[in-house]
Design an enzyme around this catalytic site. Structure first.
Site, short mmCIF file in Angstrom:
data_model
loop_
_atom_site.label_atom_id
_atom_site.label_comp_id
_atom_site.label_asym_id
_atom_site.label_seq_id
_atom_site.Cartn_x
_atom_site.Cartn_y
_atom_site.Cartn_z
N ASP A 31 31.62 50.31 40.02
CA ASP A 31 32.19 51.28 39.19
C ASP A 31 31.50 52.72 39.40
O ASP A 31 30.23 52.85 39.70
CB ASP A 31 31.94 50.91 37.60
N HIS A 48 36.34 56.69 46.55
CA HIS A 48 36.62 55.30 47.09
C HIS A 48 36.22 55.17 48.57
O HIS A 48 35.76 54.18 48.72
CB HIS A 48 37.97 55.16 46.73
N SER A 76 41.09 45.40 39.87
CA SER A 76 41.24 44.59 38.60
C SER A 76 43.09 44.42 38.18
O SER A 76 43.65 45.37 38.80
CB SER A 76 40.55 45.18 37.32
N LEU A 142 26.38 34.51 54.12
CA LEU A 142 26.71 34.81 53.02
C LEU A 142 28.12 34.72 52.86
O LEU A 142 29.03 34.94 53.63
CB LEU A 142 26.44 36.36 53.01
N ARG A 205 30.11 47.27 29.69
CA ARG A 205 31.48 46.20 29.24
C ARG A 205 31.64 45.36 30.64
O ARG A 205 31.37 45.83 31.81
CB ARG A 205 32.28 46.72 28.67
N SER A 207 35.04 44.54 31.25
CA SER A 207 36.42 44.91 31.66
C SER A 207 37.06 43.56 32.57
O SER A 207 37.49 44.03 33.88
CB SER A 207 36.35 46.03 33.12
C1 IPE Z 1 36.33 47.62 36.59
O1 IPE Z 1 36.24 49.18 36.58
C2 IPE Z 1 37.14 47.19 37.91
C3 IPE Z 1 36.66 47.54 39.15
C4 IPE Z 1 35.54 48.00 39.38
C5 IPE Z 1 37.32 46.87 40.08
P1 IPE Z 1 37.14 50.15 35.63
O2 IPE Z 1 36.85 51.43 36.02
O3 IPE Z 1 38.57 49.71 36.03
O4 IPE Z 1 36.77 49.50 34.43
P2 IPE Z 1 36.87 50.40 32.88
O5 IPE Z 1 38.51 50.95 32.71
O6 IPE Z 1 35.88 51.49 32.87
O7 IPE Z 1 36.88 49.51 31.77
C1 IPE Z 2 35.31 51.90 40.54
O1 IPE Z 2 35.52 53.31 40.55
C2 IPE Z 2 36.74 51.45 41.64
C3 IPE Z 2 37.53 50.74 41.11
C4 IPE Z 2 37.99 50.48 39.77
C5 IPE Z 2 38.71 50.17 41.91
P1 IPE Z 2 36.39 54.01 39.45
O2 IPE Z 2 37.64 54.49 40.13
O3 IPE Z 2 36.66 53.08 38.25
O4 IPE Z 2 35.62 55.23 39.11
P2 IPE Z 2 35.29 55.98 37.73
O5 IPE Z 2 35.10 54.80 36.66
O6 IPE Z 2 36.68 56.60 37.34
O7 IPE Z 2 34.34 56.99 38.00
MG MG Z 3 35.56 52.91 36.52
#
Ligand code: IPE
Ligand code: IPE
Ligand code: MG
Length: 254
Positions: A31, A48, A76, A142, A205, A207
Site C-alpha cells: 500500500d 504504481h 482487491s 519460491l 487494517r 482491507s
Molecule cells: C489494499 O489497499 C489493496 C491492495 C494493496 C491491493 P487499498 O489502498 O485498496 O486499501 P484501503 O482502501 O486503504 O483500505
Molecule cells: C497500493 O497503493 C496499490 C493498490 C491498491 C493497487 P494505493 O494506490 O492504494 O496507494 P495509496 O493508498 O492511495 O497511497
Molecule cells: Mg491504498
C-alpha cells in the site's frame, strides 16, 4: 491513544536473521503507491510503476532467503471502484510485469500462482498469467502468489458454495466439514497460512485480505510507502517477526 505504526530499524545484513526460523509464508499488502506519487507531485500511475520495482526487489530477496511462499495483494475486489484510467494502468502494469519478468523468475526457479477472481481480469492479463503459471508450474523455488481481483469475503462465499454443492450431491457429509476441509475450498488450497503479514504505509487494517488465513499471523505495519520498501525493510520486518512470541492461544509452561 491508538499505537502509531512503528518505524523499523534498518538492518545492514542478513546476519541478524535466524535462518532456521524464517517465516514459511509472507503476505504483503503493498500500500501507498498513490501517496508516494503525490509527495513527488507525480501522477498516481507513476507511483504504481515505482511499486512494481519494489515488488521485483522483494521477490528477489524472498527467493534468496529461501522463503516458501510470498503472497502479494496487487488488486482487491474493491479496487474496481477506482477511476477507470487507474484500473487500466494497474492491469497494464500486471501484464507488463509478467511479460518482462517471466524469464528471470523462471530462471530463478520461482513458481507463479494467483488467487482471486482471475476470470474477471482483462483478457490480456489472463493470457499472461496463464502462460506464466503454466511455464513455472514445475519449478521448486519460491511460490509467488499474486492476489488479483482478490477479496477475502468473496473467497469465503465461494468456498461455502463449493462445499454446499458437494453436500447436495452427496460427496460431503455435513458432520465432516472441518477447518481442513474449509481451507481446501479456498484459493490458497495447499499453501501454509501466512506466518508474517506486512502492510506498508501505516494503515492498520486488513482491507479484505486473507480473512480466514490470517487468523494467527503476526502482523507488522510499517510507515514506509510501498515504492520505498526494499530488502532492508523486509529483513527488518522478518527480525521483528522473529522477536514475537507466537502463542496460538496457549501458555508457556517452562
Ligand atoms: C489494499 O489497499 C489493496 C491492495 C494493496 C491491493 P487499498 O489502498 O485498496 O486499501 P484501503 O482502501 O486503504 O483500505
Ligand atoms: C497500493 O497503493 C496499490 C493498490 C491498491 C493497487 P494505493 O494506490 O492504494 O496507494 P495509496 O493508498 O492511495 O497511497
Ligand atoms: Mg491504498
Amino acid at each position: 491513544m491508538w499505537p502509531k505504526a512503528w518505524k523499523l530499524n534498518k538492518v545492514d545484513s542478513k546476519d541478524q536473521i535466524a535462518l532456521e526460523r524464517l517465516p514459511r509464508h509472507i503476505a504483503i499488502i503493498m500500500d501507498g503507491n498513490g501517496r508516494w506519487a503525490k509527495k513527488r507531485a507525480l501522477p498516481r500511475s507513476m507511483g504504481h510503476r515505482a511499486g512494481v520495482e519494489a515488488l521485483r526487489k522483494v521477490v528477489k530477496t524472498c527467493s534468496n532467503l529461501g522463503i516458501e511462499v510470498l503472497t502479494v495483494y496487487a488488486f482487491s475486489t474493491e479496487n474496481w471502484s477506482r477511476p477507470k484510467d487507474e484500473v487500466g494502468v494497474l492491469m497494464t502494469l500486471l501484464t507488463e510485469y509478467l511479460r518482462k519478468e517471466l524469464q528471470e523468475l523462471h530462471e530463478n526457479n520461482v513458481v507463479i500462482r494467483a488467487i482471486g477472481g482471475i476470470n474477471d481480469l482483462p483478457q490480456e492479463a489472463q493470457r499472461e498469467l496463464d502462460n506464466s503459471i503454466k511455464r513455472t508450474r514445475n519449478n521448486t523455488g519460491l511460490i509467488l502468489n499474486l492476489a488479483l481481483n482478490y477479496g477475502g469475503r468473496s473467497e469465503i462465499i465461494d468456498a461455502v458454495k463449493k462445499i454446499s454443492k458437494d453436500v447436495l450431491n452427496g460427496k460431503q457429509q455435513i458432520e465432516d466439514i472441518d477447518e481442513g476441509r474449509f481451507s481446501n475450498a479456498l484459493f490458497t488450497r495447499g499453501l501454509p497460512d501466512p506466518d508474517l503479514m506486512i502492510r506498508t504505509s501505516g494503515e492498520m487494517r486488513l482491507s479484505n485480505f486473507l480473512l480466514w488465513q490470517l487468523a494467527y499471523t503476526e502482523i507488522v505495519v510499517i510507515e514506509e510507502l510501498w515504492p520505498d520498501f526494499g530488502e532492508k525493510a523486509l529483513l527488518a520486518a522478518i527480525i521483528t517477526y522473529q522477536k514475537r512470541d507466537r502463542r496460538f492461544g496457549g501458555i508457556h509452561t517452562d
